[in-house]
Enzyme design. Structure first.
Site, PDB file in Angstrom:
ATOM      1  N   HIS A   1       0.816  -1.341   0.040  1.00  0.00           N
ATOM      2  CA  HIS A   1       0.073   0.043  -0.052  1.00  0.00           C
ATOM      3  C   HIS A   1       0.797   1.124   0.043  1.00  0.00           C
ATOM      4  CE1 HIS A   1      -4.066  -1.357  -0.089  1.00  0.00           C
ATOM      5  NE2 HIS A   1      -3.828  -2.106   0.891  1.00  0.00           N
TER       6      HIS A   1
ATOM      7  N   ASN B   1      -6.575  -6.882  -4.739  1.00  0.00           N
ATOM      8  CA  ASN B   1      -7.953  -6.010  -5.123  1.00  0.00           C
ATOM      9  C   ASN B   1      -7.686  -4.578  -5.554  1.00  0.00           C
ATOM     10  OD1 ASN B   1      -7.616  -5.924  -2.337  1.00  0.00           O
ATOM     11  ND2 ASN B   1      -9.485  -4.636  -2.212  1.00  0.00           N
ATOM     12  N   HIS B   2      -6.515  -4.163  -5.083  1.00  0.00           N
ATOM     13  CA  HIS B   2      -6.446  -2.666  -5.313  1.00  0.00           C
ATOM     14  C   HIS B   2      -5.750  -2.525  -6.841  1.00  0.00           C
ATOM     15  CE1 HIS B   2      -7.644  -0.277  -2.027  1.00  0.00           C
ATOM     16  NE2 HIS B   2      -7.426  -1.300  -1.269  1.00  0.00           N
TER      17      HIS B   2
HETATM   18 MN    MN Z   1      -6.726  -5.886  -0.214  1.00  0.00          MN
END
Ligand code: MN
Length: 383
Positions: A67, A151-152
């Site tokens: 992230h 999923n990002h």
């Molecule tokens: Mn995720």
């Protein structure tokens, strides 16, 4: 292969990412649009060569969500090489270690571009060394870097949660948006799961009712701009965490994932069932912030790994990575969260290892063998 017209100096590109003079004041790398396009073009070819279910042999380090936390990504990469190697600044010592990344490289943090570019570049560099072997023997491409899709790494999500905005801010609205679209084209080719040593199945989100066999992953055709069905579960699912009747009962094993609003949640029986049918020791996934960085579920048949300490700069969570050694034994390294970067700088700017930052310490937990392995200590995962 685009090998003939490489003009991106991949060594230099990686060096400029890894060997930052001063992490304390690290802000951002300056990107040329043309370099990004070259990198995207090269990595696209590599993803096309891989299967939807990637495979890798131990020893390997498995990494969860990043992230956009770039200094933490560098800490993880540094943790697998010796201090001597780091001092010598040899780029290939980084690309020669095996990694499986479980996805979610972008969004949330401030350095999505650095994170995705560095892992892409290391994978490109890795191939340059094996390409001759691949051509001579026509063997499957034995990558050291498996980069799974999270999923990002889907358009609707990274439009809204930081990646697009970061690209537009740094490259200008027009170029930034164009590059964002190119990145998403690459993402649609990424593998969705990885089998480690034949016995550990890794994915970003979790298992699925539609996961009938390992072949059902491989038969998902890419590119996959819209993630649906089995792919959606692989990228989005979660274990049922709260002890309820549903989470411990044999049926139903799967339920609608109410928290995410899509995909499914799965219970202990579902994990047992998948492990038995697919002959697996363990399922490793990421996707959920865990205060300690890792968490076992389902009688240690399911492991969640989260590798973004101090997630979003507001959570006191640690990060963790999983090491699988050549015999299939597992150990977990826990990273403490980082303090804000405004803490007092060291006197020297010769800091090239992210884990030498002040107030950052990397604690290696006592290497331990989960119960699934303890009874067969010397059993190799390789068939
Ligand atoms: Mn995720």
């Amino acid at each position: 292969m685009a090998d003939d017209n490489i003009t991106l100096d991949i060594h230099q590109f990686i060096k400029s990412h890894l060997f930052v003079k001063n992490w304390i004041n690290y802000r951002q790398h300056v990107y040329e649009k043309s370099d990004l396009l070259l990198l995207i073009g090269q990595i696209m070819e590599l993803f096309k060569m891989e299967k939807t279910l990637a495979t890798i042999s131990p020893p390997v380090t498995i990494v969860g969500d990043i992230h956009g936390q770039y200094p933490d990504l560098v800490r993880i990469l540094n943790s697998r090489i010796s201090k001597e190697e780091a001092k010598q600044k040899i780029v290939t010592s980084y690309s020669s270690n095996r990694f499986v990344f479980l996805g979610d490289y972008v969004d949330r943090g401030n350095h999505s571009i650095e994170c995705i570019c560095l892992v892409f570049a290391l994978k490109v560099l890795d191939l340059k060394f094996v390409s001759l072997l691949v051509i001579m023997f026509q063997i499957a491409y034995p990558t050291n870097f498996v980069l799974l899709r999270g999923n990002h790494e889907t358009k609707a999500i990274n439009f809204a949660y930081g990646f697009r905005e970061e690209l537009e801010n740094r490259l200008g609205k027009k170029d930034g948006f164009e590059i964002w679209e190119k990145f998403n084209e690459v993402f649609s080719f990424m593998p969705l799961a990885c089998l480690v040593g034949g016995r550990i199945l890794c994915m970003h989100g979790g298992i699925s009712e539609k996961l009938e066999s390992l072949d059902s992953i491989d038969s998902i055709v890419r590119p996959l701009p819209e993630v649906t069905d089995l792919a959606q579960d692989l990228l989005w699912s979660d274990p049922m965490d709260v002890q309820t009747l549903a989470s411990i009962s044999d049926t139903p094993k799967y339920a609608k994932n109410i928290v995410r609003g899509l995909a499914h949640s799965f219970n202990d029986a579902a994990v047992r069932d998948v492990c038995r049918r697919l002959n697996l020791h363990l399922v490793v996934r990421a996707h959920q912030m865990i205060p300690e960085g890792f968490k076992f579920n389902s009688d240690r048949k399911l492991l969640t790994i989260f590798s973004a300490p101090r997630y979003m700069n507001e959570s006191d969570n640690r990060g963790a990575t999983l090491q699988v050694d050549v015999n299939g034994q597992l150990s977990i390294s826990v990273m403490r969260y980082t303090k804000p970067l405004r803490t007092k700088a060291l006197g020297s700017d010769e800091i090239t290892r992210g884990d030498h930052l002040p107030d950052i310490s990397r604690k290696k937990s006592n290497s331990f063998i989960p119960s699934t392995f303890s009874s067969s200590k010397s059993t190799s995962l390789k068939k």
